[in-house]
Enzyme design. Structure first.
Site, PDB file in Angstrom:
ATOM      1  N   PHE A  65       0.814  -1.204   0.000  1.00 29.63           N
ATOM      2  CA  PHE A  65       0.000   0.000   0.000  1.00 29.63           C
ATOM      3  C   PHE A  65       0.856   1.265   0.000  1.00 29.63           C
ATOM      4  O   PHE A  65       1.850   1.357   0.726  1.00 29.63           O
ATOM      5  CB  PHE A  65      -0.884   0.050   1.248  1.00 29.63           C
ATOM      6  CG  PHE A  65      -2.054  -0.880   1.232  1.00 29.63           C
ATOM      7  CD1 PHE A  65      -3.242  -0.518   0.614  1.00 29.63           C
ATOM      8  CD2 PHE A  65      -1.981  -2.119   1.856  1.00 29.63           C
ATOM      9  CE1 PHE A  65      -4.336  -1.376   0.613  1.00 29.63           C
ATOM     10  CE2 PHE A  65      -3.070  -2.983   1.865  1.00 29.63           C
ATOM     11  CZ  PHE A  65      -4.249  -2.613   1.248  1.00 29.63           C
ATOM     12  N   ASP A  66       0.420   2.232  -0.786  1.00 28.38           N
ATOM     13  CA  ASP A  66       0.902   3.598  -0.643  1.00 28.38           C
ATOM     14  C   ASP A  66       0.253   4.146   0.637  1.00 28.38           C
ATOM     15  O   ASP A  66      -0.702   3.555   1.160  1.00 28.38           O
ATOM     16  CB  ASP A  66       0.458   4.395  -1.876  1.00 28.38           C
ATOM     17  CG  ASP A  66       0.813   5.862  -1.779  1.00 28.38           C
ATOM     18  OD1 ASP A  66       1.943   6.179  -1.362  1.00 28.38           O
ATOM     19  OD2 ASP A  66      -0.046   6.697  -2.116  1.00 28.38           O
ATOM     20  N   LEU A  67       0.729   5.280   1.139  1.00 29.99           N
ATOM     21  CA  LEU A  67       0.144   5.874   2.356  1.00 29.99           C
ATOM     22  C   LEU A  67      -0.720   7.084   2.028  1.00 29.99           C
ATOM     23  O   LEU A  67      -1.934   7.062   2.206  1.00 29.99           O
ATOM     24  CB  LEU A  67       1.246   6.266   3.348  1.00 29.99           C
ATOM     25  CG  LEU A  67       0.769   6.943   4.636  1.00 29.99           C
ATOM     26  CD1 LEU A  67      -0.173   6.043   5.419  1.00 29.99           C
ATOM     27  CD2 LEU A  67       1.965   7.346   5.506  1.00 29.99           C
ATOM     28  N   ASP A  68      -0.107   8.152   1.520  1.00 31.71           N
ATOM     29  CA  ASP A  68      -0.826   9.390   1.238  1.00 31.71           C
ATOM     30  C   ASP A  68      -1.859   9.181   0.128  1.00 31.71           C
ATOM     31  O   ASP A  68      -1.510   8.821  -0.994  1.00 31.71           O
ATOM     32  CB  ASP A  68       0.132  10.495   0.792  1.00 31.71           C
ATOM     33  CG  ASP A  68       1.095  10.919   1.896  1.00 31.71           C
ATOM     34  OD1 ASP A  68       1.350  10.104   2.799  1.00 31.71           O
ATOM     35  OD2 ASP A  68       1.585  12.054   1.861  1.00 31.71           O
TER      36      ASP A  68
END
Length: 221
Positions: free
Chosen positions: A8-11
């Site tokens: 997963f990416d965060l932002d």
């Protein structure tokens, strides 16, 4: 595919970090005498490495660029990192994936120290098997470098068994560099036009839609 890992990416994927990021950029720019009247105009800073954004949008180079990033981090470390919220349904999605034997990883261009702090603050760090982010020295900042770092920590990792989930073209580019399929989501910071232009493995509109799609890739029995 035999889905075993979700990165997963965060932002814009796990959390809405817009307020904290844009306020930190505005703080940094103010130190250079640049006033930002519409803070939403700084949304393009969310996703790519800071060095690329300050350079592309304001022409900062060399020592000026380094100082801009330093000022950004000063504000972000004290106030900016808390100005975010986890998207509705994300906690439930992470729990669901773990219950189904999927290894969960974080791969973000945000400095790893801040990423870990956010995950701890919102009590979701425990759902991640591996966490990777940018370093503070500017060596590991591009998404492909973060992905290489994260996947190198996983024993017997196979790219064909992994899926990257993000919201910007940078996530797709980084995943492509390693032969990892990428799903892009609409509820983040990338426009529909940007997502479609990337031609990802799939585009999902909501967290609920994303969960259903990931479920369809999990092999059972």
């Amino acid at each position: 595919m035999n889905l075993k890992y979700v990165l997963f990416d965060l932002d814009g994927t796990i959390a809405d970090t817009c307020k904290g990021v844009t306020e930190s950029v505005a703080y940094s720019l103010k130190k250079f005498g640049i006033r930002v009247d519409d803070i939403n105009s700084l949304r393009p800073f969310i996703g790519p490495p800071l060095s690329e954004s300050f350079s592309e949008f304001y022409g900062f180079q060399g020592e000026k660029l380094e100082e801009a990033i330093r000022q950004y981090r000063l504000y972000y470390e004290s106030d900016g990192w808390k100005a975010c919220k986890i998207y509705e349904g994300i906690r439930e999605l992470l729990i669901y994936l773990r219950e189904n034997g999927i290894k969960i990883c974080l791969a973000t261009s945000k400095p790893e120290v801040f990423a870990v702090r956010i995950l701890k603050y919102y009590d979701i760090l425990q759902y991640f098997d591996y966490v990777g982010g940018a370093d503070m020295d500017g060596i590991r900042v591009k998404k492909i470098d973060v992905l290489k770092w994260v996947t190198s920590q996983i024993e017997d990792f196979k790219y064909e068994d992994a899926l990257m989930v993000g919201d910007r073209k940078y996530d797709k580019t980084g995943a492509d560099g390693l032969g990892i399929k990428c799903v892009l989501i609409e509820y983040g910071f990338g426009s529909r036009e940007e997502l479609e232009k990337c031609e990802p493995f799939s585009i999902q509109s909501t967290v609920s839609d994303l969960q259903k799609f990931l479920d369809s890739l999990i092999k059972r029995g």
